[in-house]
Design a protein around this motif. Sequence first.
Motif, PDB file in Angstrom:
ATOM      1  N   THR A   1     -12.832   2.631  -6.551  1.00  0.00           N
ATOM      2  CA  THR A   1     -11.928   3.325  -7.457  1.00  0.00           C
ATOM      3  C   THR A   1     -12.138   4.833  -7.504  1.00  0.00           C
ATOM      4  OG1 THR A   1     -13.426   2.866  -9.314  1.00  0.00           O
ATOM      5  CG2 THR A   1     -11.632   1.298  -8.920  1.00  0.00           C
ATOM      6  N   ASP A   2     -13.341   5.285  -7.126  1.00  0.00           N
ATOM      7  CA  ASP A   2     -13.623   6.725  -7.176  1.00  0.00           C
ATOM      8  C   ASP A   2     -13.395   7.400  -5.830  1.00  0.00           C
ATOM      9  OD1 ASP A   2     -15.725   5.392  -5.997  1.00  0.00           O
ATOM     10  OD2 ASP A   2     -17.284   6.673  -6.872  1.00  0.00           O
TER      11      ASP A   2
ATOM     12  N   SER B   1       0.553   1.017  -6.895  1.00  0.00           N
ATOM     13  CA  SER B   1       1.056  -0.219  -7.478  1.00  0.00           C
ATOM     14  C   SER B   1       0.229  -1.388  -6.948  1.00  0.00           C
ATOM     15  CB  SER B   1       2.523  -0.422  -7.103  1.00  0.00           C
ATOM     16  OG  SER B   1       2.643  -0.662  -5.700  1.00  0.00           O
TER      17      SER B   1
ATOM     18  N   MET C   1      -5.122   8.183  -5.124  1.00  0.00           N
ATOM     19  CA  MET C   1      -6.267   7.454  -5.658  1.00  0.00           C
ATOM     20  C   MET C   1      -5.825   6.023  -5.990  1.00  0.00           C
ATOM     21  SD  MET C   1      -8.761   9.568  -5.501  1.00  0.00           S
ATOM     22  CE  MET C   1     -10.040   8.778  -6.520  1.00  0.00           C
ATOM     23  N   PRO C   2      -6.755   5.066  -5.985  1.00  0.00           N
ATOM     24  CA  PRO C   2      -6.385   3.681  -6.307  1.00  0.00           C
ATOM     25  C   PRO C   2      -5.635   3.537  -7.624  1.00  0.00           C
ATOM     26  CG  PRO C   2      -8.568   3.718  -5.345  1.00  0.00           C
ATOM     27  CD  PRO C   2      -8.156   5.162  -5.522  1.00  0.00           C
ATOM     28  N   SER C   3      -5.955   4.359  -8.615  1.00  0.00           N
ATOM     29  CA  SER C   3      -5.265   4.281  -9.913  1.00  0.00           C
ATOM     30  C   SER C   3      -3.796   4.667  -9.824  1.00  0.00           C
ATOM     31  CB  SER C   3      -5.964   5.180 -10.936  1.00  0.00           C
ATOM     32  OG  SER C   3      -5.950   6.537 -10.509  1.00  0.00           O
ATOM     33  N   GLU C   4      -3.410   5.342  -8.739  1.00  0.00           N
ATOM     34  CA  GLU C   4      -2.021   5.771  -8.549  1.00  0.00           C
ATOM     35  C   GLU C   4      -1.205   4.759  -7.741  1.00  0.00           C
ATOM     36  OE1 GLU C   4      -1.923  10.421  -8.083  1.00  0.00           O
ATOM     37  OE2 GLU C   4      -3.586   9.644  -6.875  1.00  0.00           O
TER      38      GLU C   4
ATOM     39  N   SER D   1      -8.936  -9.231  -5.114  1.00  0.00           N
ATOM     40  CA  SER D   1      -8.616  -8.125  -6.023  1.00  0.00           C
ATOM     41  C   SER D   1      -8.256  -6.841  -5.280  1.00  0.00           C
ATOM     42  CB  SER D   1      -9.821  -7.848  -6.922  1.00  0.00           C
ATOM     43  OG  SER D   1     -10.932  -7.438  -6.129  1.00  0.00           O
TER      44      SER D   1
ATOM     45  N   SER E   1     -10.549   8.196  -2.584  1.00  0.00           N
ATOM     46  CA  SER E   1      -9.138   8.232  -2.213  1.00  0.00           C
ATOM     47  C   SER E   1      -8.818   7.114  -1.222  1.00  0.00           C
ATOM     48  CB  SER E   1      -8.797   9.580  -1.570  1.00  0.00           C
ATOM     49  OG  SER E   1      -9.467   9.704  -0.309  1.00  0.00           O
TER      50      SER E   1
ATOM     51  N   ASN F   1      -1.793  -1.361  -3.475  1.00  0.00           N
ATOM     52  CA  ASN F   1      -3.237  -1.601  -3.478  1.00  0.00           C
ATOM     53  C   ASN F   1      -3.611  -2.647  -2.444  1.00  0.00           C
ATOM     54  OD1 ASN F   1      -5.704  -3.204  -4.394  1.00  0.00           O
ATOM     55  ND2 ASN F   1      -5.820  -1.466  -5.799  1.00  0.00           N
TER      56      ASN F   1
ATOM     57  N   ASN G   1     -11.437   5.285   1.361  1.00  0.00           N
ATOM     58  CA  ASN G   1     -11.593   3.833   1.374  1.00  0.00           C
ATOM     59  C   ASN G   1     -11.455   3.271   2.782  1.00  0.00           C
ATOM     60  OD1 ASN G   1     -11.759   1.944  -1.185  1.00  0.00           O
ATOM     61  ND2 ASN G   1     -10.755   3.837  -1.858  1.00  0.00           N
TER      62      ASN G   1
END
Length: 273
Positions: free
Chosen positions: A103-104, A151, A146-149, A98, A106, A155, A110
Motif C-alpha cells: 500500500t505504501d 478501483s 497509488m493502490p488507494s487510488e 486480496s 506506487s 487493483n 509494486n
Amino acid sequence: MDKKTPAIKTQNFIEVKGLSFNRNERVIYDNIDLCIRKGQVTAIMGPSGTGKTTLLRLIGGQLIPQKGMILLEGKDISKMSRHELFAARAKMGMLFQSGALFTDMSVYENIAFPIRAHTKLPENLIGELVSLKLESVGLSGAEFLMPSELSGGMNRRVALARAIALDPELIMYDEPFAGQDPIVMGVLTRLIRSLRDALDLTTIIVSHDVDETMSIADYVYIVADGKIQGEGTPEELRTHHSAFVQQFLNGSVEGPVDFQFSQKKYLNHEVGT
C-alpha cells in the motif's frame, strides 16, 4: 516404449502424489493425487474452507505436507534447499485473493519489486518491463498511481501485472473473481485466457465461482472433505456420476451435502485454507 516415457512425463509441470496435510487434528488433504499439465488452465474448485488456498501454499513451498510429494518438473518442492526454492519461485507467479499490493508503494514499485528481487536488470529495462506488463493488463499509464487510488478491478489487474512480471512458467490465481462485479469478472476471465494463450502459461485457478471458472478451464478438480470428489474436463464434469459434484456445480440446496452442517464444520477455518 521406454524412449517415449520422458516425453510423457514432461507434459506435467506439477505432479502431486499421495499428498496428506493436516492442521492440528483437522485433515485438509488425505492422500490425494493430481497433475497440472503444461500450458493448460487447471481449476481447483470446491466449497469455501476446504483447503484450496492451502494447496497453492503447498505448491509454492510455504507449507510442507505431512506425507507425499509435490513435484515441480520432477523435483520435490518440499525437499528443495532454500536456494533451489528461491529459484523455483521465480518460475511462479501468484495472484492473491486480496491483490496484496504494497500500500505504501506506487503501481510502478509494486510491479518492479519481484524484478528487482530476482534479477540485476538496470532501471531503464525494469521501467520498460513495468510498462509492458501494465499494457498487457490494459492499464498503460498507471505507473505512478497509488493502490488507494485504484478501483477494485484495477487493483486486481495491477496484481496480475506483478504476478507476470518475471514471465513465469506457472501462474496461480487465488479466487480471482471474488468480490468483483460482473463487468470486472468478464475482464478478468478474458485476461486469464488471453495471457495463457499469448505466453503459453501453465495456469492454476482456485475458485468456487462455477460459471466463470468452467468457461476458461481445460481441466477441473473438485475437492472437499480432504479428497478429490471429481475431476475431468468441464464437459465431463457436467455429466459426472457424483451427486456431490452435481450439487456443487448446480448450486443445489438438495443433495449429499447438508448446507448447515457444512457451514458449522468449516466455521473459523476459511481464512488461510
